[in-house]
Design a protein around this motif. Sequence first.
Motif: not given
Length: 115
Positions: A52-73
């Motif tokens: 709930n505390d995310l802002t548009p500036e965090d969009d890249g960061l959240v993308g990085s979290l998901f891309r890290a998950a895919a890489t680790l998987a």
Amino acid sequence: MTADCLFCKMIAGEIQVPFAHQDEQLVVLKDINPQAPLHLLIIPRRHIATLNDLTPEDDGLVGSLFRAAATLAKQHGYDERGYRTVFNVNREAGQSVFHIHLHLLAGRGMGWPPG
Ligand code: AMP
Ligand code: ZN
């Protein structure tokens, strides 16, 4: 750094834990109470309490979290077999650490709907 936050303390080195992976934006921790053969937590270094505390500036960061998950998987051999990523938000979803973290779960069949 938020003083009473477990993950901030780990990221700051106040609580010593081995990270499974880290870069300038995020760290990856093995969950202490694993719910699947692979259960990693992908955690941004910057304190954000809930989604709930995310802002548009965090969009890249959240993308990085998901891309890290895919890489680790993929690194663990679960990319084709399958895996699940989860953010729990607040009480009814069971969030217990209020510093966002993406759960990566793999290595067993996953039920749907989730509990
Ligand atoms: P959530 O319930 O979505 O907030 O997830 C918090 C997760 O952090 C849980 O799966 C816990 O098992 C995990 N956890 C709590 N303390 C630690 C710790 N010291 N090291 C690793 N994982 C932890
Ligand atoms: Zn924090």
